[in-house]
Design an enzyme around this catalytic site. Structure first.
Site, short mmCIF file in Angstrom:
data_model
loop_
_atom_site.label_atom_id
_atom_site.label_comp_id
_atom_site.label_asym_id
_atom_site.label_seq_id
_atom_site.Cartn_x
_atom_site.Cartn_y
_atom_site.Cartn_z
N TYR A 143 32.10 -60.18 -112.62
CA TYR A 143 33.21 -60.81 -113.35
C TYR A 143 33.53 -62.12 -112.68
O TYR A 143 33.63 -62.20 -111.46
CB TYR A 143 34.43 -59.89 -113.32
CG TYR A 143 35.66 -60.47 -113.98
CD1 TYR A 143 35.72 -60.67 -115.36
CD2 TYR A 143 36.78 -60.81 -113.22
CE1 TYR A 143 36.85 -61.19 -115.96
CE2 TYR A 143 37.93 -61.34 -113.82
CZ TYR A 143 37.96 -61.53 -115.19
OH TYR A 143 39.08 -62.04 -115.78
N ASP A 238 30.38 -66.69 -106.15
CA ASP A 238 31.77 -66.44 -106.53
C ASP A 238 32.34 -65.46 -105.51
O ASP A 238 32.15 -64.25 -105.61
CB ASP A 238 31.84 -65.88 -107.96
CG ASP A 238 33.28 -65.59 -108.38
OD1 ASP A 238 34.20 -65.81 -107.55
OD2 ASP A 238 33.48 -65.15 -109.52
N LYS A 266 42.34 -65.24 -104.63
CA LYS A 266 42.85 -63.98 -104.06
C LYS A 266 43.34 -64.14 -102.62
O LYS A 266 44.43 -64.66 -102.42
CB LYS A 266 41.81 -62.87 -104.23
CG LYS A 266 41.54 -62.61 -105.73
CD LYS A 266 40.91 -61.29 -106.08
CE LYS A 266 40.99 -61.01 -107.58
NZ LYS A 266 39.75 -61.13 -108.32
#
Ligand SMILES: *Cc1c(COP(=O)(O)O)cnc(C)c1O
Length: 428
Positions: A143, A238, A266
């Site tokens: 994702y 990523d 994050k």
């Protein structure tokens, strides 16, 4: 009227689609009523009914120091006093950029954004702009946020372009996205053989955390690096989830494989909205205002978010931080496996740093199909048995879990006692 999770959810559904501002919060895959969080501290949060939970999602990764860490809260308060946003540059942004560059060797220049989605979307535009090529490769089950060209799954056939996974994404928007299986080295080689000169980049979660935890097999990341270098494509790691979560330099530090560009979010925001993308200076120089690739943001480098991020990065640099975090996570997973075995449940677990995966299956998965063939139904029952005992796991078998520095031996023991009870119920 007393506020219950159920009454809040009912009310939320009237004003917010599905009652939530991000889908996985809605408990759709596990069923039941989402818990509405009232407050949090350290390894715990408390819901609207005052029930305490040991939290194993930590805001899906950011809360690596535990919730509401006093020093991070103080940094946020001190920054907020001077204003929430300026729309003009600040010294703190420069310090943040320097901190990221100092910590992650592959990053020579970096730009701050406000979310992981923005970071990946911008990195891909940059890769296309810098190479002048249209196509990208992504892997099934990884994702990268919700940009149109990344909401895609494999089509039928061995080597095909993907189909949109969301309504509202025209097939033309994903026509340049090649979707391959994670860990499929032959698939990557075949894609480059066929489309090499058209491929701008590979984007990959170098350790997948959005189809549960799935690690790269030996040689996979090396193959991505080799193929990209050979064919003039860029490799984007990523590390929005894994950055400062699996170790001090993310998966690139663990694997020794160096990407051209890295995306972060994050943990680097310490719970505030921040993202970043950075990498080779010659590539980053393609960004406006120096280069021709446009990218911008009103709240980019927000001073309050930067303050939280900087303090978080500073605390993560404490000697032995990741060794302790990793030891806690390993102890938790080993304990889980032992208790499942004692009750003859087919179960496996894996972890890296402060990130873990639990699988109701005979083997540790290496791709999305493996995760899908695990016993999802049993996970859903396990989730609720744990929740009933005050342990909040990710509400989906397709998500990884997260441990914070505030999860101490006592918290782990309480969790394992709850798991023992849950596995026992499942074995009946
Ligand atoms: C969470 C995540 C994103 C998206 O980040 P948001 O801040 O939710 O937009 C992108 N990539 C990975 C690997 C993620 O885990």
């Amino acid at each position: 009227m007393t506020k219950t999770n159920a009454s809040l959810f009912e009310r939320a559904c009237l004003s917010i689609p599905g009652g939530v501002n991000s889908p996985v919060r809605a408990f759709k895959s596990v069923g039941g009523t989402p818990r509405f969080v009232a407050r949090s501290f350290g390894p715990h949060f408390w819901d609207a009914e005052g029930t305490q939970y040991i939290d194993y999602i930590g805001s899906w990764g950011p809360a690596i120091l535990g919730h509401a860490h006093p020093e991070v809260v103080k940094a946020v308060q001190e920054a907020a006093v001077h204003g929430m946003s300026y729309g003009a540059p600040t010294e703190a942004e420069v310090i943040m950029a320097e901190a990221l560059i100092a910590r992650i060797p592959s990053i020579e220049q970096v730009r701050l954004v406000s979310s992981g989605t923005e970071a990946t979307m911008s990195a891909i535009r940059l890769a296309r702009g810098a190479t002048g090529r249209p196509k990208i490769i992504k892997f099934e089950g990884c994702y990268h946020g919700h940009a149109d060209s990344l909401l895609v799954k494999a089509g039928s056939g061995l080597l095909t372009f993907g189909n949109p996974t969301s309504a509202g994404v025209p097939p033309e928007f994903v026509a340049h996205t090649i979707v391959l299986d994670f860990n499929d080295i032959a698939g990557v080689e075949a894609a480059f053989k066929q489309y090499g000169p058209e491929i701008a980049c590979i984007i990959v979660e170098p350790m997948a955390g959005n189809m549960n935890l799935v690690k790269p097999v030996p040689g996979f990341l090396e193959c991505l690096r080799d193929q990209c270098t050979q064919h003039g494509a860029l490799l984007i790691f990523d590390e929005v989830m894994t950055g400062f979560r699996v170790g001090p330099q993310g998966v690139q530090g663990l694997s020794g494989v160096t990407p051209d560009l890295t995306t972060l979010a994050k943990v680097i925001g310490g719970g505030m909205p921040i993202g970043a993308f950075g990498g080779r200076k010659d590539i980053m120089q393609n960004l406006a205002p120096v280069g021709a690739v446009y990218q911008a943001g009103t709240l980019s480098g927000n001073p309050v978010a930067v303050a939280a991020g900087l303090k978080t990065l500073e605390l993560l640099a404490a000697p032995g931080f990741y060794e302790r975090l990793g030891a806690t996570t390993t102890a938790l997973m080993q304990g889980m496996v032992e208790r499942a075995q004692a009750h003859h449940i087919a179960f496996n677990a894996d972890s890296e740093g402060g990130m873990f995966g639990m699988y109701f299956s005979e083997k540790i998965p290496t791709c999305l199909a493996d995760v899908s063939s695990s016993n999802i139904n049993m996970f859903n029952r396990f989730f609720h048995l744990m929740l009933d005992q005050g342990v909040y796991l990710a509400p989906s078998a397709y998500e990884a879990g997260f441990v914070s520095a505030m999860h101490d031996d006592q918290i782990i023991q309480t969790t394992l006692d709850a798991a023992d009870h849950a596995f026992k119920q499942l074995s009946n």
